[in-house]
Design an enzyme around this catalytic site. Structure first.
Site, mmCIF file in Angstrom:
data_model
loop_
_atom_site.group_PDB
_atom_site.id
_atom_site.type_symbol
_atom_site.label_atom_id
_atom_site.label_comp_id
_atom_site.label_asym_id
_atom_site.label_seq_id
_atom_site.Cartn_x
_atom_site.Cartn_y
_atom_site.Cartn_z
ATOM 1 N N TRP A 182 -9.840 -5.774 0.569
ATOM 2 C CA TRP A 182 -10.691 -4.737 1.139
ATOM 3 C C TRP A 182 -11.848 -4.512 0.163
ATOM 4 O O TRP A 182 -12.788 -3.843 0.490
ATOM 5 C CB TRP A 182 -10.008 -3.372 1.331
ATOM 6 C CG TRP A 182 -9.640 -2.888 2.726
ATOM 7 C CD1 TRP A 182 -8.491 -2.215 3.033
ATOM 8 C CD2 TRP A 182 -10.383 -2.960 3.965
ATOM 9 N NE1 TRP A 182 -8.488 -1.899 4.379
ATOM 10 C CE2 TRP A 182 -9.617 -2.347 4.970
ATOM 11 C CE3 TRP A 182 -11.615 -3.516 4.340
ATOM 12 C CZ2 TRP A 182 -10.020 -2.243 6.310
ATOM 13 C CZ3 TRP A 182 -12.018 -3.420 5.663
ATOM 14 C CH2 TRP A 182 -11.224 -2.790 6.625
ATOM 15 N N HIS A 223 -2.160 1.090 -2.235
ATOM 16 C CA HIS A 223 -2.937 -0.130 -1.999
ATOM 17 C C HIS A 223 -2.567 -0.816 -0.675
ATOM 18 O O HIS A 223 -3.432 -1.202 0.107
ATOM 19 C CB HIS A 223 -2.718 -1.093 -3.164
ATOM 20 C CG HIS A 223 -3.545 -2.334 -3.076
ATOM 21 N ND1 HIS A 223 -4.822 -2.409 -3.576
ATOM 22 C CD2 HIS A 223 -3.292 -3.541 -2.507
ATOM 23 C CE1 HIS A 223 -5.323 -3.612 -3.333
ATOM 24 N NE2 HIS A 223 -4.408 -4.327 -2.684
ATOM 25 N N HIS A 274 -5.553 -9.188 7.026
ATOM 26 C CA HIS A 274 -4.330 -9.124 6.212
ATOM 27 C C HIS A 274 -3.089 -9.157 7.089
ATOM 28 O O HIS A 274 -1.965 -9.063 6.601
ATOM 29 C CB HIS A 274 -4.327 -7.871 5.330
ATOM 30 C CG HIS A 274 -5.161 -8.032 4.090
ATOM 31 N ND1 HIS A 274 -4.639 -8.040 2.821
ATOM 32 C CD2 HIS A 274 -6.488 -8.241 3.936
ATOM 33 C CE1 HIS A 274 -5.610 -8.220 1.937
ATOM 34 N NE2 HIS A 274 -6.738 -8.339 2.594
ATOM 35 N N ASP A 289 -4.207 -5.306 -7.005
ATOM 36 C CA ASP A 289 -4.926 -6.581 -6.985
ATOM 37 C C ASP A 289 -5.120 -7.150 -8.390
ATOM 38 O O ASP A 289 -5.146 -8.365 -8.572
ATOM 39 C CB ASP A 289 -6.277 -6.439 -6.283
ATOM 40 C CG ASP A 289 -6.138 -6.499 -4.766
ATOM 41 O OD1 ASP A 289 -5.208 -7.171 -4.270
ATOM 42 O OD2 ASP A 289 -6.955 -5.874 -4.075
ATOM 43 N N HIS A 304 0.735 -8.510 -0.153
ATOM 44 C CA HIS A 304 -0.563 -7.964 0.271
ATOM 45 C C HIS A 304 -0.914 -8.270 1.720
ATOM 46 O O HIS A 304 -1.973 -7.872 2.191
ATOM 47 C CB HIS A 304 -1.679 -8.486 -0.644
ATOM 48 C CG HIS A 304 -1.614 -7.949 -2.050
ATOM 49 N ND1 HIS A 304 -2.558 -7.085 -2.570
ATOM 50 C CD2 HIS A 304 -0.689 -8.123 -3.027
ATOM 51 C CE1 HIS A 304 -2.239 -6.778 -3.812
ATOM 52 N NE2 HIS A 304 -1.109 -7.393 -4.117
ATOM 53 N N ASP A 324 -4.583 -2.253 2.597
ATOM 54 C CA ASP A 324 -4.630 -3.666 3.017
ATOM 55 C C ASP A 324 -4.179 -3.882 4.456
ATOM 56 O O ASP A 324 -4.762 -4.682 5.185
ATOM 57 C CB ASP A 324 -3.726 -4.516 2.104
ATOM 58 C CG ASP A 324 -4.429 -5.001 0.839
ATOM 59 O OD1 ASP A 324 -5.668 -4.863 0.740
ATOM 60 O OD2 ASP A 324 -3.723 -5.527 -0.051
ATOM 61 N N ARG A 371 -1.436 -8.456 -9.414
ATOM 62 C CA ARG A 371 -0.961 -9.686 -8.779
ATOM 63 C C ARG A 371 -1.496 -10.929 -9.479
ATOM 64 O O ARG A 371 -0.920 -12.005 -9.373
ATOM 65 C CB ARG A 371 -1.329 -9.726 -7.293
ATOM 66 C CG ARG A 371 -2.806 -9.931 -7.057
ATOM 67 C CD ARG A 371 -3.193 -9.846 -5.592
ATOM 68 N NE ARG A 371 -2.856 -11.050 -4.854
ATOM 69 C CZ ARG A 371 -3.268 -11.302 -3.609
ATOM 70 N NH1 ARG A 371 -4.009 -10.402 -2.969
ATOM 71 N NH2 ARG A 371 -2.926 -12.404 -2.992
ATOM 72 N N HIS A 384 -10.786 0.116 -0.797
ATOM 73 C CA HIS A 384 -9.541 0.731 -1.280
ATOM 74 C C HIS A 384 -9.782 2.122 -1.865
ATOM 75 O O HIS A 384 -8.989 3.044 -1.654
ATOM 76 C CB HIS A 384 -8.881 -0.161 -2.336
ATOM 77 C CG HIS A 384 -8.082 -1.270 -1.734
ATOM 78 N ND1 HIS A 384 -6.935 -1.047 -1.002
ATOM 79 C CD2 HIS A 384 -8.274 -2.612 -1.722
ATOM 80 C CE1 HIS A 384 -6.441 -2.202 -0.588
ATOM 81 N NE2 HIS A 384 -7.235 -3.166 -1.001
ATOM 82 N N HIS A 427 -12.702 -13.865 5.647
ATOM 83 C CA HIS A 427 -11.849 -12.846 5.036
ATOM 84 C C HIS A 427 -12.681 -11.942 4.113
ATOM 85 O O HIS A 427 -12.585 -10.720 4.154
ATOM 86 C CB HIS A 427 -10.726 -13.507 4.232
ATOM 87 C CG HIS A 427 -9.726 -12.529 3.714
ATOM 88 N ND1 HIS A 427 -8.566 -12.231 4.378
ATOM 89 C CD2 HIS A 427 -9.745 -11.735 2.613
ATOM 90 C CE1 HIS A 427 -7.908 -11.309 3.706
ATOM 91 N NE2 HIS A 427 -8.599 -10.986 2.619
ATOM 92 N N ASP A 471 -13.383 -7.857 3.859
ATOM 93 C CA ASP A 471 -12.971 -7.104 2.669
ATOM 94 C C ASP A 471 -14.152 -6.372 2.031
ATOM 95 O O ASP A 471 -14.031 -5.205 1.656
ATOM 96 C CB ASP A 471 -12.425 -8.060 1.588
ATOM 97 C CG ASP A 471 -10.938 -8.355 1.726
ATOM 98 O OD1 ASP A 471 -10.284 -7.776 2.602
ATOM 99 O OD2 ASP A 471 -10.447 -9.179 0.929
HETATM 100 ZN ZN LIG Z 1 -4.529 -6.336 -1.780
#
Ligand SMILES: [Zn+2]
Ligand SMILES: *[C@@H]1O[C@H](CO)[C@@H](O)[C@H](O)[C@H]1NC(C)=O
Ligand SMILES: *[C@@H]1O[C@H](CO)[C@@H](O)[C@H](O)[C@H]1NC(C)=O
Ligand SMILES: *[C@@H]1O[C@H](CO)[C@@H](O)[C@H](O)[C@H]1NC(C)=O
Ligand SMILES: *[C@@H]1O[C@H](CO)[C@@H](O)[C@H](O)[C@H]1NC(C)=O
Ligand SMILES: *[C@@H]1O[C@H](CO)[C@@H](O)[C@H](O)[C@H]1NC(C)=O
Length: 334
Positions: free
Chosen positions: A21, A136, A146, A65, A80, A140, A68, A26, A169, A173
Protein backbone atom coordinates in the site's frame (compact mmCIF):
# COMPACT_ATOMS: atom_id res chain seq x y z
CA UNK A 1 9.11 20.30 -2.81
CA UNK A 2 11.34 20.45 0.24
CA UNK A 3 15.01 19.67 -0.06
CA UNK A 4 14.79 16.58 2.11
CA UNK A 5 11.92 15.26 0.05
CA UNK A 6 13.64 15.81 -3.29
CA UNK A 7 16.65 14.08 -1.82
CA UNK A 8 14.51 11.18 -0.72
CA UNK A 9 12.92 10.92 -4.13
CA UNK A 10 16.24 10.95 -5.90
CA UNK A 11 17.46 8.17 -3.62
CA UNK A 12 14.24 6.21 -3.89
CA UNK A 13 15.39 3.79 -6.59
CA UNK A 14 18.37 2.84 -4.44
CA UNK A 15 16.48 2.21 -1.24
CA UNK A 16 14.50 -0.92 -0.55
CA UNK A 17 10.80 -0.16 -0.89
CA UNK A 18 9.54 -0.83 2.58
CA UNK A 19 5.81 -0.80 2.14
CA UNK A 20 2.90 -2.40 0.48
CA UNK A 21 0.00 0.00 0.00
CA UNK A 22 3.05 2.27 0.39
CA UNK A 23 3.91 4.26 3.44
CA UNK A 24 1.22 6.79 2.58
CA UNK A 25 -1.58 4.22 2.42
CA UNK A 26 -0.67 2.33 5.59
CA UNK A 27 -0.09 5.45 7.64
CA UNK A 28 -3.38 6.93 6.47
CA UNK A 29 -5.26 3.76 7.42
CA UNK A 30 -3.77 3.99 10.90
CA UNK A 31 -4.68 7.66 11.32
CA UNK A 32 -8.26 6.99 10.19
CA UNK A 33 -8.43 4.19 12.77
CA UNK A 34 -7.11 6.50 15.50
CA UNK A 35 -10.07 8.78 14.79
CA UNK A 36 -12.57 6.01 15.52
CA UNK A 37 -11.12 3.98 18.40
CA UNK A 38 -12.68 4.07 21.85
CA UNK A 39 -10.84 5.55 24.84
CA UNK A 40 -10.34 2.06 26.11
CA UNK A 41 -8.78 0.93 22.84
CA UNK A 42 -6.55 3.97 22.82
CA UNK A 43 -5.12 3.15 26.23
CA UNK A 44 -4.94 -0.59 25.47
CA UNK A 45 -2.97 -0.01 22.26
CA UNK A 46 -0.83 2.81 23.63
CA UNK A 47 0.03 0.56 26.57
CA UNK A 48 1.05 -2.39 24.42
CA UNK A 49 2.97 -0.23 21.98
CA UNK A 50 4.47 1.88 24.77
CA UNK A 51 3.69 5.00 22.73
CA UNK A 52 1.53 7.81 24.04
CA UNK A 53 2.24 10.11 21.10
CA UNK A 54 -0.43 11.43 18.74
CA UNK A 55 0.64 8.93 16.08
CA UNK A 56 0.66 5.76 18.18
CA UNK A 57 -0.91 3.51 15.52
CA UNK A 58 0.56 5.37 12.54
CA UNK A 59 4.10 5.04 13.90
CA UNK A 60 4.03 1.25 13.55
CA UNK A 61 1.91 0.91 10.40
CA UNK A 62 4.79 -0.07 8.09
CA UNK A 63 6.90 -2.04 10.56
CA UNK A 64 5.67 -5.33 9.07
CA UNK A 65 7.09 -4.54 5.64
CA UNK A 66 10.52 -3.76 7.09
CA UNK A 67 10.43 -6.85 9.28
CA UNK A 68 9.55 -9.22 6.44
CA UNK A 69 12.74 -8.26 4.61
CA UNK A 70 14.95 -9.28 7.54
CA UNK A 71 16.25 -12.84 7.90
CA UNK A 72 14.32 -13.35 11.13
CA UNK A 73 11.12 -11.96 9.65
CA UNK A 74 11.04 -13.67 6.27
CA UNK A 75 8.59 -16.29 7.57
CA UNK A 76 5.99 -13.51 7.69
CA UNK A 77 6.20 -12.68 4.00
CA UNK A 78 3.22 -14.86 2.93
CA UNK A 79 1.13 -13.20 5.65
CA UNK A 80 0.82 -10.01 3.57
CA UNK A 81 -1.59 -11.46 1.00
CA UNK A 82 -3.90 -14.27 -0.04
CA UNK A 83 -3.42 -15.45 -3.61
CA UNK A 84 -6.97 -16.09 -4.81
CA UNK A 85 -6.86 -18.62 -7.64
CA UNK A 86 -9.95 -17.21 -9.33
CA UNK A 87 -10.38 -16.15 -12.96
CA UNK A 88 -10.59 -12.41 -13.35
CA UNK A 89 -12.20 -10.60 -14.99
CA UNK A 90 -14.93 -13.20 -15.62
CA UNK A 91 -15.09 -14.50 -12.07
CA UNK A 92 -13.64 -13.24 -8.83
CA UNK A 93 -13.73 -14.92 -5.43
CA UNK A 94 -11.57 -16.07 -2.53
CA UNK A 95 -11.75 -19.51 -0.97
CA UNK A 96 -9.90 -20.06 2.28
CA UNK A 97 -9.21 -23.76 1.79
CA UNK A 98 -8.11 -23.29 -1.78
CA UNK A 99 -6.13 -20.07 -1.47
CA UNK A 100 -4.49 -19.95 1.96
CA UNK A 101 -1.27 -21.90 1.48
CA UNK A 102 0.43 -24.14 4.05
CA UNK A 103 2.77 -21.33 5.08
CA UNK A 104 -0.23 -19.17 5.98
CA UNK A 105 -1.77 -16.10 4.41
CA UNK A 106 -3.17 -12.74 5.39
CA UNK A 107 -6.42 -14.30 6.61
CA UNK A 108 -4.80 -16.86 8.93
CA UNK A 109 -2.35 -14.18 10.09
CA UNK A 110 -5.08 -11.72 11.11
CA UNK A 111 -6.74 -14.50 13.07
CA UNK A 112 -3.50 -15.68 14.68
CA UNK A 113 -2.30 -12.24 15.72
CA UNK A 114 -5.74 -11.25 16.99
CA UNK A 115 -5.51 -14.20 19.37
CA UNK A 116 -1.94 -13.47 20.31
CA UNK A 117 -2.40 -9.79 21.14
CA UNK A 118 -5.10 -10.86 23.58
CA UNK A 119 -3.08 -13.64 25.16
CA UNK A 120 -1.87 -11.98 28.31
CA UNK A 121 0.66 -14.66 29.26
CA UNK A 122 2.69 -14.00 26.11
CA UNK A 123 5.71 -11.71 26.53
CA UNK A 124 4.92 -8.05 25.84
CA UNK A 125 7.26 -8.05 22.83
CA UNK A 126 5.17 -10.80 21.21
CA UNK A 127 1.91 -8.97 21.88
CA UNK A 128 3.50 -5.82 20.47
CA UNK A 129 4.44 -7.58 17.26
CA UNK A 130 0.97 -9.10 17.03
CA UNK A 131 -0.65 -5.67 17.26
CA UNK A 132 1.74 -4.17 14.71
CA UNK A 133 0.90 -7.00 12.31
CA UNK A 134 -2.85 -6.50 12.74
CA UNK A 135 -2.53 -2.76 12.04
CA UNK A 136 -0.59 -3.52 8.86
CA UNK A 137 -2.53 -6.53 7.57
CA UNK A 138 -5.96 -4.91 7.92
CA UNK A 139 -4.50 -2.27 5.58
CA UNK A 140 -3.02 -4.76 3.11
CA UNK A 141 -6.18 -6.87 2.85
CA UNK A 142 -8.03 -3.84 1.47
CA UNK A 143 -5.64 -3.50 -1.48
CA UNK A 144 -7.40 -5.64 -4.11
CA UNK A 145 -4.14 -7.03 -5.51
CA UNK A 146 -3.24 -8.41 -2.06
CA UNK A 147 -6.14 -10.81 -2.54
CA UNK A 148 -5.30 -12.04 -6.04
CA UNK A 149 -2.95 -14.66 -7.52
CA UNK A 150 -3.03 -13.33 -11.09
CA UNK A 151 0.59 -12.76 -12.15
CA UNK A 152 1.78 -12.61 -8.53
CA UNK A 153 -0.78 -10.07 -7.45
CA UNK A 154 -0.16 -7.97 -10.56
CA UNK A 155 3.57 -7.65 -9.81
CA UNK A 156 4.42 -9.23 -13.17
CA UNK A 157 2.09 -6.97 -15.16
CA UNK A 158 4.37 -4.16 -16.32
CA UNK A 159 2.71 -0.81 -16.94
CA UNK A 160 3.82 2.79 -17.15
CA UNK A 161 2.62 5.56 -14.91
CA UNK A 162 3.27 9.14 -15.89
CA UNK A 163 5.90 7.83 -18.31
CA UNK A 164 7.80 5.74 -15.75
CA UNK A 165 8.01 1.96 -15.91
CA UNK A 166 6.35 0.25 -12.94
CA UNK A 167 3.85 -2.57 -12.47
CA UNK A 168 0.16 -2.92 -11.76
CA UNK A 169 0.64 -3.96 -8.14
CA UNK A 170 2.88 -1.02 -7.42
CA UNK A 171 0.61 1.63 -8.92
CA UNK A 172 -2.19 0.43 -6.63
CA UNK A 173 0.13 0.40 -3.60
CA UNK A 174 1.91 3.63 -4.23
CA UNK A 175 1.77 5.58 -7.50
CA UNK A 176 -1.96 6.26 -7.57
CA UNK A 177 -2.31 7.24 -3.87
CA UNK A 178 0.72 9.51 -4.17
CA UNK A 179 -0.59 11.14 -7.34
CA UNK A 180 -3.81 11.95 -5.51
CA UNK A 181 -2.17 13.33 -2.37
CA UNK A 182 1.02 14.76 -3.83
CA UNK A 183 3.37 13.38 -1.19
CA UNK A 184 3.94 10.57 1.27
CA UNK A 185 5.06 12.32 4.46
CA UNK A 186 3.38 11.70 7.82
CA UNK A 187 1.64 15.07 7.50
CA UNK A 188 0.21 14.07 4.10
CA UNK A 189 -1.19 10.90 5.64
CA UNK A 190 -2.66 12.78 8.58
CA UNK A 191 -4.39 15.25 6.25
CA UNK A 192 -5.73 12.53 3.98
CA UNK A 193 -7.04 10.70 7.06
CA UNK A 194 -8.82 13.86 8.23
CA UNK A 195 -10.57 14.14 4.87
CA UNK A 196 -11.57 10.46 4.82
CA UNK A 197 -12.78 10.68 8.42
CA UNK A 198 -15.23 13.48 7.56
CA UNK A 199 -16.39 11.52 4.51
CA UNK A 200 -17.16 8.62 6.86
CA UNK A 201 -18.82 10.77 9.52
CA UNK A 202 -20.98 13.01 7.39
CA UNK A 203 -19.80 12.87 3.78
CA UNK A 204 -19.94 10.53 0.82
CA UNK A 205 -19.19 7.39 2.85
CA UNK A 206 -21.63 8.08 5.68
CA UNK A 207 -24.44 6.03 4.20
CA UNK A 208 -22.28 2.94 3.57
CA UNK A 209 -19.99 3.00 6.58
CA UNK A 210 -22.33 1.08 8.90
CA UNK A 211 -22.45 -1.76 6.41
CA UNK A 212 -18.66 -1.86 6.35
CA UNK A 213 -18.79 -3.42 9.81
CA UNK A 214 -20.88 -6.38 8.67
CA UNK A 215 -19.32 -9.82 8.95
CA UNK A 216 -17.13 -8.91 11.90
CA UNK A 217 -16.80 -11.47 14.70
CA UNK A 218 -13.77 -11.12 16.94
CA UNK A 219 -14.16 -14.76 17.98
CA UNK A 220 -13.75 -15.83 14.38
CA UNK A 221 -10.83 -13.99 12.84
CA UNK A 222 -10.84 -16.27 9.81
CA UNK A 223 -14.46 -15.56 8.86
CA UNK A 224 -14.04 -11.84 9.51
CA UNK A 225 -10.88 -11.50 7.45
CA UNK A 226 -12.42 -13.65 4.69
CA UNK A 227 -15.30 -11.20 4.52
CA UNK A 228 -12.84 -8.35 3.98
CA UNK A 229 -10.78 -10.34 1.46
CA UNK A 230 -13.82 -11.23 -0.65
CA UNK A 231 -14.99 -7.62 -0.59
CA UNK A 232 -11.57 -6.41 -1.71
CA UNK A 233 -11.04 -9.12 -4.33
CA UNK A 234 -14.30 -8.17 -6.10
CA UNK A 235 -12.54 -4.96 -7.23
CA UNK A 236 -10.03 -7.06 -9.18
CA UNK A 237 -12.82 -7.93 -11.62
CA UNK A 238 -14.66 -4.60 -11.54
CA UNK A 239 -11.81 -2.09 -11.47
CA UNK A 240 -8.26 -3.51 -11.46
CA UNK A 241 -8.42 -5.67 -14.62
CA UNK A 242 -12.02 -5.27 -15.90
CA UNK A 243 -10.88 -6.25 -19.42
CA UNK A 244 -8.15 -8.66 -18.35
CA UNK A 245 -4.44 -8.27 -17.75
CA UNK A 246 -3.51 -7.81 -21.40
CA UNK A 247 -5.68 -4.73 -21.70
CA UNK A 248 -3.47 -2.90 -19.19
CA UNK A 249 -0.10 -4.52 -19.84
CA UNK A 250 2.48 -1.98 -21.02
CA UNK A 251 -0.19 0.73 -21.04
CA UNK A 252 0.07 4.21 -19.57
CA UNK A 253 -2.32 4.19 -16.60
CA UNK A 254 -2.09 7.67 -15.10
CA UNK A 255 -5.01 8.94 -17.19
CA UNK A 256 -8.42 7.36 -17.58
CA UNK A 257 -7.44 4.22 -15.61
CA UNK A 258 -6.35 6.35 -12.66
CA UNK A 259 -9.62 8.32 -12.73
CA UNK A 260 -11.62 5.09 -12.46
CA UNK A 261 -9.39 3.54 -9.82
CA UNK A 262 -8.89 6.44 -7.43
CA UNK A 263 -12.42 6.50 -5.94
CA UNK A 264 -12.00 2.79 -5.13
CA UNK A 265 -8.63 3.45 -3.53
CA UNK A 266 -10.08 6.23 -1.40
CA UNK A 267 -12.95 4.04 -0.29
CA UNK A 268 -10.69 1.06 0.50
CA UNK A 269 -8.33 3.19 2.59
CA UNK A 270 -11.28 4.70 4.49
CA UNK A 271 -12.89 1.28 4.94
CA UNK A 272 -9.64 -0.27 6.17
CA UNK A 273 -9.21 2.44 8.81
CA UNK A 274 -12.82 2.24 9.93
CA UNK A 275 -12.75 -1.55 10.15
CA UNK A 276 -9.37 -1.52 11.93
CA UNK A 277 -10.79 0.78 14.61
CA UNK A 278 -13.85 -1.40 15.07
CA UNK A 279 -11.72 -4.55 15.19
CA UNK A 280 -9.35 -3.09 17.78
CA UNK A 281 -12.35 -1.92 19.81
CA UNK A 282 -13.54 -5.52 19.96
CA UNK A 283 -10.04 -6.80 20.73
CA UNK A 284 -9.58 -4.33 23.56
CA UNK A 285 -12.82 -5.27 25.31
CA UNK A 286 -11.95 -8.98 25.42
CA UNK A 287 -9.64 -9.22 28.36
CA UNK A 288 -9.21 -12.94 28.51
CA UNK A 289 -7.90 -13.75 25.13
CA UNK A 290 -8.85 -16.42 22.71
CA UNK A 291 -6.49 -19.13 23.90
CA UNK A 292 -4.18 -21.01 21.63
CA UNK A 293 -4.26 -19.01 18.45
CA UNK A 294 -4.86 -22.21 16.54
CA UNK A 295 -8.48 -21.47 15.73
CA UNK A 296 -9.25 -22.02 12.10
CA UNK A 297 -12.81 -20.96 11.39
CA UNK A 298 -14.90 -22.50 8.69
CA UNK A 299 -15.40 -19.27 6.77
CA UNK A 300 -18.67 -17.43 6.56
CA UNK A 301 -20.25 -19.21 3.62
CA UNK A 302 -19.63 -16.28 1.31
CA UNK A 303 -16.74 -17.85 -0.51
CA UNK A 304 -17.30 -19.09 -4.01
CA UNK A 305 -17.32 -22.84 -3.80
CA UNK A 306 -15.34 -24.06 -6.75
CA UNK A 307 -15.74 -27.77 -6.70
CA UNK A 308 -13.46 -28.26 -9.67
CA UNK A 309 -10.37 -26.46 -8.59
CA UNK A 310 -7.65 -26.51 -11.14
CA UNK A 311 -5.01 -28.02 -8.86
CA UNK A 312 -2.35 -27.77 -11.53
CA UNK A 313 -2.97 -24.07 -12.05
CA UNK A 314 -2.87 -23.47 -8.30
CA UNK A 315 0.43 -25.32 -7.93
CA UNK A 316 1.86 -23.38 -10.87
CA UNK A 317 0.73 -20.05 -9.35
CA UNK A 318 2.42 -21.02 -6.05
CA UNK A 319 5.59 -21.98 -7.90
CA UNK A 320 5.66 -18.60 -9.67
CA UNK A 321 5.05 -16.82 -6.37
CA UNK A 322 7.93 -18.74 -4.76
CA UNK A 323 10.22 -17.91 -7.67
CA UNK A 324 9.21 -14.28 -7.33
CA UNK A 325 10.33 -14.42 -3.71
CA UNK A 326 9.43 -12.09 -0.90
CA UNK A 327 10.49 -9.14 -2.94
CA UNK A 328 11.15 -8.81 -6.62
CA UNK A 329 14.61 -7.28 -6.47
CA UNK A 330 13.32 -4.29 -8.40
CA UNK A 331 12.42 -2.20 -5.39
CA UNK A 332 8.93 -3.59 -4.94
CA UNK A 333 7.43 -5.71 -2.28
CA UNK A 334 4.14 -7.41 -2.40
ZN1 LIG B 1 2.40 -5.53 3.56
C1 LIG C 1 8.77 2.64 27.01
O1 LIG C 1 9.36 3.75 26.34
C2 LIG C 1 10.26 4.48 27.15
C3 LIG C 1 10.80 5.66 26.35
O2 LIG C 1 9.85 6.16 25.47
C4 LIG C 1 11.40 3.62 27.60
O3 LIG C 1 12.24 4.35 28.45
C5 LIG C 1 10.85 2.38 28.31
O4 LIG C 1 11.91 1.52 28.61
C6 LIG C 1 9.84 1.66 27.45
N1 LIG C 1 9.24 0.58 28.21
C7 LIG C 1 9.09 -0.64 27.71
C8 LIG C 1 8.45 -1.65 28.60
O5 LIG C 1 9.44 -0.95 26.57
C1 LIG D 1 1.19 -17.42 14.79
O1 LIG D 1 2.20 -16.49 15.12
C2 LIG D 1 3.39 -17.04 15.66
C3 LIG D 1 4.30 -15.90 16.10
O2 LIG D 1 4.62 -15.05 15.02
C4 LIG D 1 4.00 -17.93 14.60
O3 LIG D 1 5.18 -18.53 15.13
C5 LIG D 1 3.02 -19.02 14.19
O4 LIG D 1 3.57 -19.76 13.15
C6 LIG D 1 1.73 -18.38 13.73
N1 LIG D 1 0.74 -19.41 13.47
C7 LIG D 1 0.02 -19.40 12.38
C8 LIG D 1 -0.96 -20.53 12.24
O5 LIG D 1 0.11 -18.53 11.50
C1 LIG E 1 8.94 -5.89 -16.46
O1 LIG E 1 9.79 -4.87 -16.01
C2 LIG E 1 10.92 -5.34 -15.29
C3 LIG E 1 11.65 -4.15 -14.68
O2 LIG E 1 11.82 -3.14 -15.64
C4 LIG E 1 11.78 -6.16 -16.25
O3 LIG E 1 12.92 -6.65 -15.56
C5 LIG E 1 10.97 -7.33 -16.76
O4 LIG E 1 11.70 -8.06 -17.70
C6 LIG E 1 9.69 -6.83 -17.42
N1 LIG E 1 8.85 -7.97 -17.72
C7 LIG E 1 8.29 -8.15 -18.91
C8 LIG E 1 7.46 -9.38 -19.06
O5 LIG E 1 8.45 -7.35 -19.81
C1 LIG F 1 4.66 13.43 -14.32
O1 LIG F 1 5.77 13.62 -15.17
C2 LIG F 1 6.10 14.97 -15.43
C3 LIG F 1 7.19 15.03 -16.47
O2 LIG F 1 8.23 14.14 -16.15
C4 LIG F 1 6.48 15.65 -14.11
O3 LIG F 1 6.77 16.99 -14.33
C5 LIG F 1 5.32 15.52 -13.13
O4 LIG F 1 5.69 16.04 -11.87
C6 LIG F 1 4.92 14.07 -12.98
N1 LIG F 1 3.71 14.00 -12.17
C7 LIG F 1 3.61 13.19 -11.12
C8 LIG F 1 2.30 13.21 -10.40
O5 LIG F 1 4.52 12.47 -10.76
C1 LIG G 1 -18.92 17.07 9.27
O1 LIG G 1 -18.13 16.65 10.35
C2 LIG G 1 -17.00 17.48 10.61
C3 LIG G 1 -16.19 16.82 11.69
O2 LIG G 1 -16.96 16.55 12.81
C4 LIG G 1 -17.49 18.88 11.00
O3 LIG G 1 -16.36 19.70 11.21
C5 LIG G 1 -18.36 19.43 9.90
O4 LIG G 1 -18.91 20.67 10.29
C6 LIG G 1 -19.48 18.47 9.55
N1 LIG G 1 -20.20 18.94 8.39
C7 LIG G 1 -21.50 18.85 8.26
C8 LIG G 1 -22.06 19.35 6.98
O5 LIG G 1 -22.21 18.38 9.13
Amino acid sequence: MSLSKSLLLSLAPLLPQVSAWGTLGHTTVAFVAQNFVSDRTKSFTQGILNDSSSAYLANVATWADSYRSTAGGSFSSPFHYIDANDSPPSSCGVDYERDCSEEGCIVSAISNYTSRVQTTYLPLTERQKALKWIIHFVGDIHQPLHTEALEVGGNLINVTFNGTGTNLHRIWDTNMPEKLIGGFAVGDARDWATTLTSEIMNGSFAKDAKGWLNGMDVNDGIASAMYWAIDSNAFVCSTVVPKGADAVRDQELSGEYYETAIPVIQMQIAKAGYRLAAWLNLVATMENGLGTGKKRGKGNGLERRMVNWDEKAILEARRVRKTFGSDCGCGDEH
